[in-house]
Design a protein around this motif. Structure first.
Motif, short mmCIF file in Angstrom:
data_model
loop_
_atom_site.label_atom_id
_atom_site.label_comp_id
_atom_site.label_asym_id
_atom_site.label_seq_id
_atom_site.Cartn_x
_atom_site.Cartn_y
_atom_site.Cartn_z
N LYS A 24 -5.08 -7.69 9.05
CA LYS A 24 -5.24 -6.45 8.30
C LYS A 24 -6.69 -6.22 7.88
CE LYS A 24 -2.48 -4.43 5.91
NZ LYS A 24 -1.52 -3.72 5.07
N LEU A 29 -6.56 -2.22 8.22
CA LEU A 29 -5.29 -1.50 8.25
C LEU A 29 -4.95 -0.97 6.86
CD1 LEU A 29 -3.01 -3.67 10.57
CD2 LEU A 29 -4.65 -1.89 11.13
N GLY A 32 0.73 -1.02 3.69
CA GLY A 32 2.05 -0.70 4.22
C GLY A 32 2.15 -0.75 5.73
N GLN A 33 1.03 -0.94 6.41
CA GLN A 33 1.07 -0.98 7.88
C GLN A 33 0.65 -2.37 8.36
OE1 GLN A 33 2.00 1.81 9.71
NE2 GLN A 33 2.29 2.92 7.81
N PHE A 34 1.39 -2.87 9.34
CA PHE A 34 1.11 -4.22 9.85
C PHE A 34 1.08 -4.23 11.37
CE2 PHE A 34 3.16 -4.56 5.78
CZ PHE A 34 2.49 -5.57 5.14
N GLU A 37 3.21 -9.52 11.27
CA GLU A 37 3.76 -9.96 10.00
C GLU A 37 4.58 -11.21 10.21
OE1 GLU A 37 6.21 -6.98 8.06
OE2 GLU A 37 6.34 -5.82 9.87
#
Ligand code: SF4
Ligand code: SF4
Ligand code: SF4
Lengths: 182, 737, 286
Positions: A24, A29, A32-34, A37
């Motif tokens: 990230k 990023l 909330g966006q990956f 993970e």
């Protein structure tokens, strides 16, 4: 052919989330966006027979990518030279069909740009002869990156010697990323 | 009481700008093109592991950090906290400029002041204090400082013995135990080469003094087939990866260790040669303590089945190399030091000391030492310290007892304090029973003047009279001879700012140096060098050490030395007897148990258990550090809150369901949290992690999750004096809507 | 700082599917009638064509506005065979052209062509989802069938609304009655298809079963039961059986439209995918 991919040894993942955070930060990023993970599998079983392990997930760099065949703008494709599934940001119309179509939930949407983005195995680092950042920093050494078609690569050896498995194969995506089972 | 006698005139010619040295020095170290971007080698300090890093800097901004492969310890890897460090540099909640309190203490009302004004105010106060003949009333109250050479230089030059760190909140029980037993404060397992690793209250995959270094080596050992047994009431990430998880009753680890040793000795599985030659008190130890810890007896205490104890003993003693270690889970109990001695004795029986795959000791060698920077200030005349170390209260302790400082100040025993400088430490948040500490901080009659050097408006900083914004660890210089390489050879690293201190912040070294010059009276002679020049002298003063340019470029320098083992054979152990002290005369003389043994946790008595049936244990996770990462967005994303963790069976008997709001209550108070039902925990135990429950610190951190500290009573064992974070009994009940 | 779901397809796409369906169904049913009647219904069919163009236009605008890069919409048209979405965009254009042709020239070619493209348009909205293998709940030939059925049912509903709202509409009572009879059959058919669909899905892949669960008892249950089954199908059915008065007809048409939207919305939202080990279920929702 060259097919760059990750092999992830679930026995070695210590659930530290270094891969997620490094990814990230590197790719800036949004919250909330990956692209990557790590899921916690468990805890399962009743005390004291409790077990728990980590399952890191990133784009599987599929040979038959479900994301590519739904793209109405031909903005994403499997790169012939590297086997990496790429997105051309300048071509993406932002319809998010690919996000819906990817069986692995590997794609994310960049709201500021209005386009889709995903793990492309750190091309900017590969250019410098480095490993993807998640691999380089993986504290457990669970993530191995390489050409799974090259019998001399570590990735190839792990895939074959440790009988790595692939997920959701029945969907016909032929993922390149594989996992050494825990 | 304090009379102004200082030479104001000399000081008034000083301006703060002169002492802000970092700015100009940063850029030269970029390797590569400034515009296209380049790398700066530095070192992480999100936790104490000090992993090597390379920062990618472009247009004066850090874009990302990556591990430095030249670092022998971290081997180019970094954890999530380390990776996320960038977000701390650019955190919008950082304190921008110096602040002076205008309202009541702790009211949150501030006035912006200039550095000049702040430094002027502080220095004239300190000058008066020093001139009044009571320099000991200045307290440098720090936590993970990593530049104690420089900061003690200040307190020594000033004349105060009150320079403290946070060791007693960490694992000072282990430090004391290993010091008493082996004569070494931080022995390290050769975890990578061990074939059997037995860990008590030690989660190598979550935290530790060598977190990233040890975690990767332990994974390597496991993939080579080593066996890992983790003794922990809670399924830590390490326990989850272990061959076996022994879920022990909290605070009874020593009983298990004693039980295992009982079998090892009675079965004759121990290393006779080693024990005979290199220990004192073995026979008495067996006779007076070990004998009664039959597996059955040990089992009745620690609830591990007797057969299991026998099995562990056989496995442990017959697999070589094998090693045992204990950390905070055992140390942070009211029986911490003695219990850890029992675990350390396990290694002694195997004779694995200072050996491949065993427990390795420093012998004053790992710490190669930095060059001295002359002149060196003399030790302060006053030797009595505010943490009462060396008094009858703490006769043996070797490291600062942080929880005692403010209470001593409040009681004016041994003497009162005038000015407290808080640095990298937060008594109002991070300590057991923080309210007790807070009430003292709040009260200007007890602590007349508080300065806080802090990048953030931390909980304790809200009680400051003057706040000096510091840069983060990525904005500063440190030269460190780091003695904890798991390669077991000495190395030195240089932490460098990857960007200049942001906003108007300054680094503590610059602050202290300026204060020394402003205070004058001879102090300034010890602070002729700025941080860069000072560290340069330290580096260049290393015998056969690196050149300045070399370490600037590489970030680390590894001494060209080969690892040696069994070095005790040369000069013996660094204990009074020169041997490993199973019998410790010092403990005996001070009235503590002279042998490694199990003593019950003082607060776990039957009467209390009637009312408070659960043991509360606290733990750390790999994605957050103690108290400084709850405002880091990407770390909060991977772990956004914590819970009161309870076994489903216990919860059922209390009518608690997953996600219910509950109260966890101890003798000293109660906290409100959300219950998480999980089989990761014993039925008689509640676990709450650290890291959360801030009520200040920043917008992301505030009000997120819970901190166990307010219900943890502030106790310690009086020996190594580790704050007993794990010894509190609690009850849990549902919050009625 | 709760993890957000991936930003995917939401109410705008559901509306697009719905509007394209209604437009196709409305023109399709009248064009068919017109063809069968030998062009006698030119006026109402033309008026319906105008409305359908409007509905499809709004739908397309919604689709384009939902794009992250609306100004790059032309890329979708330039790559006609790249994907179902592009194919669909072209079908929609051809359908619109046919309607324009009907408006300009009338005649059996355009009315019959209109019927064909209406079915193609309505069916495509189902195929668009159906080709997405990752979401097994959509992978059934019954989905286009269901969407076509609903398209014609809602299309007739729109015609009914038009007939009672526009004096000049000029749809004779007989045709009107025929259409409501057809709608009745379509509603029954839709109920049956939905019943069968869910039964089959419930017994197939795990994600599909989870989708069924979502509809029947989970996140989508209110819209599914209230909007689709009760308001959209059962009540109109009961009303139609009870009386055929203008007011009831109008009311039941409006309910059918609500049902049609609920169908697209819930079926879209229920399309979950398989979970990887340890993956939280929410991550797979649209
Ligand atoms: S994992 Fe998903 S995004 Fe990656 S190539 Fe496969 S289908 Fe495409
Ligand atoms: S960095 Fe490696 S060990 Fe850590 S969570 Fe990711 S895969 Fe697992
Ligand atoms: S373990 Fe993580 S936080 Fe600690 S020093 Fe290493 S990278 Fe930094």
């Amino acid at each position: 052919m060259t097919r760059l991919a990750l092999v992830i040894d679930l026995n070695k993942c210590i659930l530290c989330h270094a891969c997620t955070v490094s990814c990230k930060i590197h790719h800036d990023l949004p919250l909330g966006q990956f692209w990557n993970e790590v899921f916690t599998v468990g805890p399962s079983g009743e005390f004291p027979h409790t077990s728990l392990y980590g399952f890191p997930k990133a784009c599987m760099q599929c040979d038959k990518p479900a994301c590519v065949s739904v793209c109405p703008a031909r903005a994403t494709e499997k790169d012939k030279e590297t086997g990496v599934v790429k997105i051309y940001e300048d071509k993406c119309v932002g319809c998010r069909s690919c996000i819906v179509a990817c069986p692995y939930g590997a794609r994310a949407f960049d709201e500021t740009k209005g386009t889709t983005f995903k793990c492309e195995l750190c091309p900017e680092r590969r250019e410098q002869g480095k490993q993807p950042i998640c691999v380089e920093t993986c504290v457990g050494g669970a993530r191995v990156f390489g050409d799974i078609d090259d019998p001399n690569s570590e990735a190839y050896k792990i895939v074959h010697e440790k009988h790595a498995v692939r997920y959701l194969e029945h969907l016909g995506t032929e993922p390149c990323t594989s996992y050494v089972p825990a | 009481m304090i009379v102004a006698t200082g030479n104001e005139t000399q000081a008034s010619s000083i301006t703060s700008a002169q002492f802000n040295t970092n700015t100009s020095q940063t850029r030269v170290y970029i390797e590569g093109d400034e515009k296209k971007g380049g790398y700066i080698a530095s070192h992480c300090l999100q936790c104490v592991s000090n992993c090597g890093l390379r920062a990618f800097v472009k247009d004066g901004k850090v874009r990302y950090l990556e591990g430095n492969p030249l670092d022998p310890n971290s081997r180019g890897r970094m954890c999530a906290k380390g990776q996320a460090g960038v977000q701390q540099i650019y955190d919008p909640d950082r304190v921008k400029n110096p602040l002076e309190r205008v309202g009541e203490r702790g009211s949150g009302k501030w006035r912006d002041i200039s550095w000049d004004e702040a430094m002027q105010k502080i220095s004239s106060r300190l000058r008066r204090l020093r001139d009044s003949g009571h320099p000991e009333q200045f307290v440098f109250y720090s936590g993970r400082n990593m530049q104690a050479g420089y900061t003690t230089r200040f307190t020594n030059a000033f004349g105060s013995p009150n320079h403290f760190n946070h060791d007693s909140l960490c694992a000072s029980g282990r430090q004391m135990a290993t010091l008493l037993t082996y004569g070494d404060t931080w022995p390290q397992m050769d975890i990578e080469n061990a074939r059997y690793v037995l860990l008590f209250g030690f989660s190598a995959f979550d935290a530790g003094i060598c977190f990233v270094p040890a975690a990767q080596r332990l994974v390597n050992a496991l993939s080579k087939g080593a066996k890992l047994v983790v003794v922990d009431p809670r399924l830590s990430k390490t326990a989850a990866k272990a061959s076996e998880w022994i879920s022990i009753a909290p605070g009874t680890d020593a009983a298990l260790a004693m039980g295992i040793m009982n079998v090892i000795v009675s079965e004759g599985l121990y290393d006779r040669e080693f024990v005979e030659h290199w220990t004192v008190g073995f026979d008495d130890f067996v006779e007076k303590e070990l004998k009664r810890f039959t597996p059955e007896y040990a089992s009745s205490i620690c609830r591990v089945p007797a057969e299991k104890i026998g099995e562990l003993a056989w496995d442990f003693a017959t697999t070589r190399p094998a090693v045992a270690d204990a950390m905070r889970g055992v140390s942070a109990h009211t029986n911490g030091t003695v219990s850890i001695r029992a675990v350390m004795a396990l290694n002694v029986l195997l004779g694995n000391i200072d050996d491949i795959g065993g427990m390795n000791l420093d012998f004053g060698w790992w710490n190669i030492g930095l060059g001295a920077v002359d002149p060196v200030p003399p030790a302060p005349k006053e030797t009595r310290r505010l943490d009462r170390l060396g008094t009858s209260q703490y006769p043996l302790a070797a490291v600062p007892i942080q929880q005692q400082i403010l209470p001593s100040i409040a009681e004016r025993d041994p003497y009162p304090a005038d000015t407290v400088m808080l640095y990298h430490s937060s008594p109002a948040y991070a300590m057991p029973d923080p309210k007790k500490q807070m009430n003292i901080l709040k009260n200007p009659d007890k602590v007349p003047f508080i300065i806080s050097v802090d990048p953030f408006m931390g909980e304790s900083t809200t009680f400051a009279d003057i706040v000096l914004p510091e840069g983060t660890y990525l904005e500063r210089y440190d030269a460190v001879s780091w003695p904890y390489s798991l390669q077991f050879t000495p190395y030195v690293f240089l932490r460098k700012p990857v960007v200049p201190p942001q906003l108007e912040s300054r680094m503590v070294k610059d602050i202290l140096r300026e204060l020394a010059h402003r205070i004058g009276g001879g102090m300034e002679q010890y602070f002729a060098d700025d941080a860069v020049a000072y560290h340069r002298k330290e580096i260049e003063g290393i015998t056969n050490g690196p050149s300045w340019d070399e370490i600037v470029k590489n970030g680390v320098w590894v001494a060209p030395a080969k690892r040696e083992t069994q070095r005790f054979r040369k000069n013996g152990f660094f204990t009074p007897s020169g041997k490993i002290e199973l019998y410790s005369k010092r403990m005996d003389d001070a009235g503590f148990p002279p042998f490694p043994t199990y003593v019950p946790v003082a607060t776990h008595d039957a009467e209390r258990r009637q009312q408070y049936p659960f043991c509360l244990i606290t733990y750390k996770v790999a994605m957050h550090n103690q108290s400084r990462t709850a405002n880091v967005p990407f770390l909060v994303e991977v772990m956004d809150r914590n819970y009161a963790e309870i076994n489903p069976k216990s919860a059922a008997s209390l009518g608690i369901r997953d996600g219910d709001e509950v109260y966890v209550e101890s003798e000293i108070g109660r906290i409100e949290g959300v219950a998480r039902l999980t089989n990761e925990i014993r039925q008689d135990t509640i676990a709450i992690s650290h890291h959360f429950g801030h009520w200040e610190y920043g917008r992301v951190a505030k009000g997120r999750g819970i901190s166990p500290n307010p219900i943890v009573a502030c106790n310690d064992d009086g020996i190594g004096a580790p704050a007993a974070f794990n010894s509190t009994l609690v009850r849990v009940y549902k919050k009625l809507k | 700082m709760k993890r957000r779901r991936a930003n995917t397809w939401d109410i705008r796409i559901a509306s697009y599917l719905f509007l394209a369906g209604v437009g196709a169904g409305a023109f399709g049913s009248l064009a068919l009638l017109d063809y069968l009647e030998g062009g006698k219904l030119h006026l109402p069919t033309s008026i319906t064509a105008l409305l359908s163009l409007l509905l499809i236009g709004i739908g397309t605008l919604l689709l384009v506005s939902d794009l992250g890069k609306p100004l790059r919409f032309w890329r979708v048209l330039l790559n006609p065979m790249s994907s179902m979405l592009s194919v669909g965009a072209w079908i929609l254009i051809l359908f619109a052209l046919t309607m324009l042709g009907y408006l300009g020239f009338g005649g059996p070619v355009f009315s019959l062509g209109g019927v064909v493209f209406a079915i193609a348009t309505a069916g495509y909205t189902g195929i668009l989802l159906g080709v997405i293998k990752a979401r097994p709940f959509w992978n059934s030939p019954a989905l286009p069938l269901l969407f076509v059925t609903s398209a014609f049912s809602t299309g007739i509903a729109v015609v009914t609304v038009l007939a009672s709202a526009l004096v000049i509409y000029g749809l004779d009572a007989q045709s009107s009655h025929l259409l409501s009879q057809v709608d009745l059959c379509l509603i029954v058919a839709e109920l049956a298809i939905i019943g069968l669909y869910l039964t089959i899905m419930n017994n197939s892949a795990a994600p599909a079963a989870r989708s069924v669960e979502m509809l029947l008892r989970g996140k989508q249950a209110n819209t599914f039961w209230g909007g689709l089954i009760f308001a959209g199908l059962v009540v109109p059915l009961v009303l139609a059986l009870a009386s055929s008065e203008g007011v009831t007809n109008l009311l039941s048409s409006i309910l059918v439209l609500i049902g049609g939207f609920s169908l697209r919305y819930t079926f879209l939202a229920a399309g979950t995918r398989a979970l990887l080990p340890g993956e939280p279920a929410e991550a797979s929702y649209l």
